[in-house]
Write a protein that holds these residues in place. Structure first.
Motif, short mmCIF file in Angstrom:
data_model
loop_
_atom_site.label_atom_id
_atom_site.label_comp_id
_atom_site.label_asym_id
_atom_site.label_seq_id
_atom_site.Cartn_x
_atom_site.Cartn_y
_atom_site.Cartn_z
N GLU A 81 2.22 20.24 -21.41
CA GLU A 81 3.59 19.78 -21.19
C GLU A 81 3.80 18.37 -21.76
O GLU A 81 4.87 18.08 -22.31
N GLU A 82 2.80 17.52 -21.66
CA GLU A 82 2.90 16.17 -22.24
C GLU A 82 3.06 16.25 -23.75
O GLU A 82 3.85 15.50 -24.34
N ASN A 105 6.55 17.60 -24.62
CA ASN A 105 7.51 16.52 -24.39
C ASN A 105 7.47 15.50 -25.53
O ASN A 105 8.51 15.07 -26.03
N LYS A 106 6.26 15.14 -25.94
CA LYS A 106 6.11 14.19 -27.06
C LYS A 106 6.73 14.75 -28.33
O LYS A 106 7.42 14.05 -29.07
N PHE A 141 9.16 16.93 -28.57
CA PHE A 141 10.62 16.88 -28.42
C PHE A 141 11.14 15.46 -28.56
O PHE A 141 12.18 15.23 -29.18
N GLU A 142 10.43 14.48 -27.99
CA GLU A 142 10.86 13.08 -28.13
C GLU A 142 10.96 12.66 -29.59
O GLU A 142 11.82 11.88 -29.96
N PHE A 192 14.15 11.31 -22.29
CA PHE A 192 14.19 12.53 -21.51
C PHE A 192 13.25 12.45 -20.32
O PHE A 192 12.22 11.78 -20.37
N TRP A 212 10.95 15.23 -18.25
CA TRP A 212 10.43 16.59 -18.36
C TRP A 212 10.84 17.36 -17.11
O TRP A 212 10.64 16.91 -15.98
N LYS A 255 8.89 24.29 -18.40
CA LYS A 255 8.88 25.29 -19.48
C LYS A 255 8.64 26.65 -18.85
O LYS A 255 8.07 26.75 -17.77
N VAL A 298 12.18 25.33 -23.04
CA VAL A 298 11.79 23.97 -22.66
C VAL A 298 13.00 23.32 -22.00
O VAL A 298 14.11 23.38 -22.54
N TYR A 299 12.78 22.72 -20.83
CA TYR A 299 13.87 22.10 -20.08
C TYR A 299 13.63 20.60 -19.95
O TYR A 299 12.56 20.16 -19.52
N LEU A 300 14.65 19.83 -20.32
CA LEU A 300 14.60 18.37 -20.27
C LEU A 300 15.88 17.87 -19.61
O LEU A 300 16.88 18.60 -19.52
#
Length: 170
Positions: free
Chosen positions: A75-76, A79-80, A82-83, A97, A99, A102, A115-117
């Motif tokens: 997940e990290e 997230n990275k 997506f960032e 964002f 987190w 997912k 993926v949800y942010l």
């Protein structure tokens, strides 16, 4: 007769391979401004294999999403990714964002992940800029569809390598 059976078998195998490797490179995202919670809610659906490849391209491990081999910090890494490839500016300020999570639908679509942010603390949106370059590093023909609901406006965009940024004003 034997030749027809061989031909039909080859066509069937070809169709199976094409569906497995998904020749369409498309993501779909929804961005919604929730005035009650004062947050921007983001949902993105991407192909798992493409996302895993994108994570590896930024130095991440093989994620093995939704398998027993899934890495503990997947997940990290998502997230990275997506960032770096999905950015939102609200009133000309870039926002980070949070987190949310997912998921995949094991019964219907095991090739894709949602993926949800979330962006919290959004009081008012006068201007919104979205940069969506998800998976452009993986596929040159990648397209990213985005549906926006904000301030009573519904808008959709299709992003590609030539156009990955859109701004809307209220």
């Amino acid at each position: 007769m034997k030749n027809i059976f061989v031909l039909i078998s080859l066509i069937g195998c070809s169709i199976g391979l094409f569906s497995f490797f998904h020749p369409i490179h498309l993501s779909v995202s929804e961005v919604n401004f929730n005035q009650e919670t004062k947050s921007i809610e983001i949902s993105s659906k991407v192909f798992i294999d493409d996302l895993e490849e994108g994570v590896q391209l930024i130095g991440g491990p093989e994620l093995h999403l939704f398998t027993e081999k899934e890495v503990t910090n997947s997940e990290e890494w998502i997230n990275k990714y997506f960032e770096e490839n999905f950015k939102i500016k609200i009133n000309d300020k870039e926002k980070a964002f949070l987190w949310v999570g997912k998921e995949t639908d094991q019964n219907r679509d095991i090739q894709a992940v949602w993926v949800y942010l979330e962006i919290t603390g959004v009081k008012k949106v006068k201007e919104l800029t979205i940069e969506n370059s998800l998976l452009y590093d993986v596929h040159a023909d990648q397209r990213n569809m985005l549906h926006l609901k904000c301030n009573g406006t519904k808008k959709s965009w299709l992003f590609d390598l030539k156009k990955s940024i859109e701004t809307i004003h209220w």
